[in-house]
Design a protein around this motif. Sequence first.
Motif, PDB file in Angstrom:
ATOM      1  N   SER A  73       0.813  -1.222   0.000  1.00  0.00           N
ATOM      2  CA  SER A  73       0.000   0.000   0.000  1.00  0.00           C
ATOM      3  C   SER A  73       0.847   1.272   0.000  1.00  0.00           C
ATOM      4  O   SER A  73       0.328   2.367  -0.205  1.00  0.00           O
ATOM      5  N   ASP A 133      -4.074   2.602   1.459  1.00  0.00           N
ATOM      6  CA  ASP A 133      -4.648   1.527   0.666  1.00  0.00           C
ATOM      7  C   ASP A 133      -4.433   1.840  -0.812  1.00  0.00           C
ATOM      8  O   ASP A 133      -4.904   2.878  -1.306  1.00  0.00           O
ATOM      9  N   ASP A 134      -3.695   0.974  -1.465  1.00  0.00           N
ATOM     10  CA  ASP A 134      -3.416   1.137  -2.895  1.00  0.00           C
ATOM     11  C   ASP A 134      -2.799   2.499  -3.211  1.00  0.00           C
ATOM     12  O   ASP A 134      -3.145   3.159  -4.190  1.00  0.00           O
TER      13      ASP A 134
END
Length: 591
Positions: free
Chosen positions: A385, A556-557
Amino acid sequence: MSIKEKYALTDEGVRNVKLGAAWTTVANLVVFASVGFVYVIMSAIVARLTGEPAVLGPFGELGFDPLSVPMVGWIVAIAVYLAVLFVCERLAYYYQYGVIYKESGRQRIALAERLRKLPLGFFGRRDLADLTETLMGDVKTTEHAYSHVLPELYGAYATMAIAFVCLAAFDWRLAVASMWSGPVALLMLFGVRSKLQPLMHRTRMAGLKTSEYIQEALECVREVRATNQEERYLQHIYKSVDTAERTAIRGELATGLCVNGAQIVLRLGFATTLLAGATLIADGTCDFLTLFCFLLVVSRIYAPFDQALMLIAELFSARTAAARMKSFFEEPLADGGTEYSPSGHDVVFEHVGFAYEQDGEKVLEDVSFTAREGEVTALVGPSGSGKSTCARLAARLWDVSSGRVSVGGVDVSTVEPESLLADFSVVFQDVTLFDDTVMENIRLGKRGATDEEVLAAARAANCDEFVSRMPEGYGTMIGENGARLSGGERQRISIARALLKGAPVVLLDEATASLDVENETKVQEALSRLLAGKTVIVIAHRMRTVMNADKVVVLDDGRVAEQGHPAELMERDGLFARMVRLQRESAEWTL
């Protein structure tokens, strides 16, 4: 392209190569002067036999009878000649070899300094074996070229040019007949250089690939044995060695054919001198003594040229090596100002984007958060992430692709990395230690620290417990990368370094993730002492380790999914709360 750019020389190196070529030329000419002695004596002998005055070719009568000079005079002349020859050869040797070896030392230091200042992204693109080969192998290749080849080759150029002028003064026809082969031989070799250069490059790359495979096998020897893959890895290396050998044979065969062909052409100069001289003697336009003199000169003048031709293949190889070295100096540096005066030590990310490769896939995109001084900021999120990337961007181990990272209001991209890192202590999950004593490995955190300071930091990091069991205490050698220590012991040495440094910003990248419960407790005690009053950024996968953090940033990502106090994030029931529940459920799993 200048000689400096061709062979990656420094300015002093260029000067020394020129001096080496100059003294090589002088030494060659002094050697050729012995032919003049022989010519004068032969001229005097012929004059005695014919009853005619001794002549010096087209320059007329000699003016004195060398045979009437007393023996003492000849002994003095020979002694002076030998002394001059010794001095010239000594200087030629010194400038060919003595100072050139210093140049290779300067090159290695310059490369090491360049590597030290390059951004970390560079090392992600280049294999360790490749970098080692450049520092050691490529420098050695260029060193041999400009110590053995360049001075000899340039000296041979100058010697032949001067010799041609001198011989043309005696007889221009014989001068052309004797000297034509040198330039033609050189043109032959340099004409096929464009064909040989790719072969040299392929040979170099094949050897480098073999080094990479061997290094990989050594680094992964435990994994190779654990998975019973020894035979597969050995076959892989054997195949690489065979490929490198075949490539080298093809390259050396092609080079050998070209060099030997050039040497054959060079030798033709002796034959054409003999044929032209015989023809001119038959026509009555040249005397035997002049031809004899030319044959003596030709037999000697080709010697340095012949040696240079034998080594000229190394010159082509050196061009490849120099190009690889030059690529280091073309890499952009992570530079900046040495003046660094932050207002506090808040670490602020403002709309940060990052990709490892230019125009590559973004790892981070529009990341914004603040890690405040005196607080613990935890970075959490799924694997990949961007947590570790954020920590490295904060310390400017990489540079952002877009946005801004600042420490105390100062943009880190404007600060020279060494100045910036003086304010950072970093504790990684994978600790790097040196094959030195425990004491010196800890002292790495602060150059010039006293033994008392080192011992105080070691005690604060709970190192005393395991060091007391070692045969020589803090003077015990710990092996390559701390091979004689456990993971927890290595981690505590890393924390002792950070304590000794006492930097105001601390980065913890999974510092306790691989430890057992007992070691984790001891390391956490040491960390508590380290973190007091600092700006702390913690990267963790274990949610229970960040529940007491002042702030949690959930990635996240490559984006910030949420941020806030752990209790607030649990109430929101978002990604953080989900990760906490999943870890609690996994903790209850049993075999």
